[in-house]
Design an enzyme around this catalytic site. Structure first.
Site, PDB file in Angstrom:
ATOM      1  N   GLU A 245       0.805  -1.231   0.000  1.00  0.00           N
ATOM      2  CA  GLU A 245       0.000   0.000   0.000  1.00  0.00           C
ATOM      3  C   GLU A 245       0.834   1.275   0.000  1.00  0.00           C
ATOM      4  OE1 GLU A 245      -3.910  -1.544   2.402  1.00  0.00           O
ATOM      5  OE2 GLU A 245      -2.205  -0.967   3.615  1.00  0.00           O
TER       6      GLU A 245
HETATM    7  C1  TNX Z   1      -4.477  -3.972   4.340  1.00  0.00           C
HETATM    8  S1  TNX Z   1      -2.963  -6.336   3.963  1.00  0.00           S
HETATM    9  C2  TNX Z   1      -3.228  -3.773   4.903  1.00  0.00           C
HETATM   10  C3  TNX Z   1      -3.130  -3.351   6.291  1.00  0.00           C
HETATM   11  C4  TNX Z   1      -4.473  -3.253   6.951  1.00  0.00           C
HETATM   12  C5  TNX Z   1      -5.346  -4.379   6.478  1.00  0.00           C
HETATM   13  C6  TNX Z   1      -6.665  -4.452   7.160  1.00  0.00           C
HETATM   14  C7  TNX Z   1      -1.825  -5.343   3.876  1.00  0.00           C
HETATM   15  C8  TNX Z   1      -0.564  -5.842   3.361  1.00  0.00           C
HETATM   16  N1  TNX Z   1      -2.061  -4.082   4.272  1.00  0.00           N
HETATM   17  O1  TNX Z   1      -2.446  -2.124   6.377  1.00  0.00           O
HETATM   18  O2  TNX Z   1      -4.286  -3.319   8.334  1.00  0.00           O
HETATM   19  O3  TNX Z   1      -5.558  -4.220   5.104  1.00  0.00           O
HETATM   20  O4  TNX Z   1      -7.361  -5.607   6.797  1.00  0.00           O
END
Ligand code: TNX
Length: 488
Positions: free
Chosen positions: A300
């Site tokens: 992300e």
């Molecule tokens: C996505 S999964 C994220 C996290 C959040 C999560 C909540 C991922 C690699 N990154 O930053 O906590 O969704 O479900």
């Protein structure tokens, strides 16, 4: 009531019941430990004594319960033979014996998990189990950044996981809200971002000192669980930038954040200070961590341009290998050509992923954590009070009903390192919350990681899972009483 020999999660390989042969553990039972099995023999005695009240002396002399090693077996492989005159546990290595002990515990009455002596008949069903894992990596992940969990809470979690032959615990140690591992060369990371008000909604404080982290690793090792530390970057770094404003583009400290937004912070790919920081952190974390993996996050990174992202990951991957670790990272990192030892962890809900498939084609192993099947922070049902729902609702049948070697085009059996079930903690505030989201879905993921495809069956699994209810109650472990399971 004596259990059936195959009534175990994860489902064992070969199960040959012998109705005529059963063994009862009693007051006079002793444990016989062959050379090299002493540590697991002592653990076995420790887990049986409280509930049985028996002395269960351990020695290298004869005994009703024998532990031995057999080099012809793989390390994690074991055999469990229960006959009229006794029980023999055989492992390829101590870890295999440890798995045999977990199988043995599930074959005893649920009261074996109680902390005080229980007046029950400790009879085991007779026969032979021969068992070994399908995948070498069976993991869980705990987010200790959004909400901090203490050393004792993590140890308790390790104990709960190891019962299902989970052998890795990935700790998500840093995120926008908090930084939870002491780094000697950058002390403000935890002094500031492990301090008061650093969790989601301002809960906190908390961080692990180097000694705390070492204690977690040592404890997990006694349960044959490897700790995988994650330092999430280049995104998810607001807490680091609050502590060290020089890690931002303009050198100005951003406000502390306790909300659940993602994708707004980034290390600066074009600044040398960034790499001095990352090198120090990677060096210290690698030195503190005996396990083979160091997870660099990489998810992300919406506040990083695609070009900067690739430049950053390309600079950081060699640091991890230089300090002797295999780089693990969320699958976005597969945007670059990965070194052979690197492991992308697939976490999305899409049916395909080009970068991950490309990495697999180049020979990289992939860790499978598709959010729609493995994310323990997804709500069970629309009215679950805990959890999120961006990847959909996740009931036990959905967590059980997929295969890691068929989830992604281009990522088949040979490319799969294993499976991991991540638990993000935005909505969690206690160990009981963690347990409620983990159980009973984690056993589904554990069985997918351990048991051969042809031994997996939903009807059988539901019935075997139902038997876990009394065990969790006896241990004081909270669980969600999922309606699709015929709880005992
Ligand atoms: C996505 S999964 C994220 C996290 C959040 C999560 C909540 C991922 C690699 N990154 O930053 O906590 O969704 O479900």
């Amino acid at each position: 009531m004596t259990r059936e020999l195959g009534d175990v999660i994860p489902a064992p390989g070969e199960v040959r019941p012998d109705a005529a042969a059963r063994f009862t553990i009693g007051d006079g039972t002793a444990i016989s430990a062959a050379a090299g099995t002493e540590q697991v023999a002592a653990y076995l005695a420790d887990v049986l004594r409280p509930a049985t009240g028996f002395a269960l002396p351990v020695s290298d002399g004869p005994g009703g319960i024998g532990l031995r090693l057999d080099e012809a077996l793989d390390d994690e492989e074991y055999r469990l033979e229960i006959g009229t005159s006794g029980v023999t546990l055989t492992g390829g290595a101590p870890v295999g014996l440890f798995h045999a002990v977990q199988t043995l515990r599930q074959l005893l009455p649920a009261e074996v998990f109680a902390a005080t002596p229980q007046p029950v008949d400790w009879t085991l069903p007779g026969g032979t189990i021969a068992d070994r894992p399908r995948f070498g990596y069976r993991g869980a992940m705990l987010d200790v950044a959004r909400h901090f969990f203490t050393v004792d809470e993590v140890k308790s979690y390790v104990d709960s996981l190891a019962q299902f032959k989970i052998n890795h615990l990935h700790l998500h140690l840093t995120d926008d809200q908090g930084w939870r591992l002491e780094i000697e060369s950058w002390p403000k990371l935890t002094a500031i971002s492990g301090g008061d008000g650093t969790g989601v909604d301002g809960t906190g404080p908390g961080f692990y000192t180097r000694a705390d982290y070492t204690e977690i690793i040592a404890y997990a090792a006694t349960r044959f669980v490897t700790i995988v530390p994650e330092i999430d970057m280049p995104g998810h770094v607001n807490a680091a930038q609050v502590a060290y404003p020089e890690l931002t583009a303009d050198g100005v400290a951003p406000p502390q954040r306790t909300d659940v937004e993602v994708g707004y912070s980034s290390l600066v790919a074009g600044k040398e200070e960034t790499y001095a920081f990352v090198d120090d952190v990677v060096r210290e974390v690698a030195a503190l961590t005996p396990g083979p993996y160091l997870h660099i996050g990489g998810d992300e990174a919406q506040a990083t341009t695609a070009e900067d992202y690739r430049a950053f990951i390309e600079r950081v991957l060699p640091m991890v290998t230089r300090y002797g670790k295999r780089p693990m990272g969320w699958h976005e990192m597969a945007a670059v050509d990965l070194p052979a030892s690197a492991v992308p962890q697939f976490w999305r809900i899409e049916a395909a992923d080009e970068g991950t498939a490309r990495a697999a084609a180049r020979g990289n192993k992939v860790l499978m954590s598709p959010a729609d099947r493995t994310y323990l922070d997804m709500k069970y049902t629309a009215d679950s009070s805990l959890g999120l729902d961006w990847a959909g609702l996740l009931d036990v049948e959905k967590a059980y009903g997929w295969d890691p070697a068929e989830r992604l085009p281009g990522v088949g059996e040979e490319s799969v390192l294993g499976v991991e079930a991540p638990l993000w903690s935005e909505t969690l505030r206690s160990l009981a919350d963690v347990q409620t989201m983990t159980f009973p879905r984690l056993p589904a993921i554990a069985e997918i990681g351990w048991s051969r495809r042809e031994h997996r069956d939903w009807e059988s699994f539901r019935r075997r899972l139902a038997a876990c209810g009394p065990r969790w109650r006896a241990q004081g472990v909270a669980f969600h009483p999922a309606p699709e399971i015929p709880w005992a």
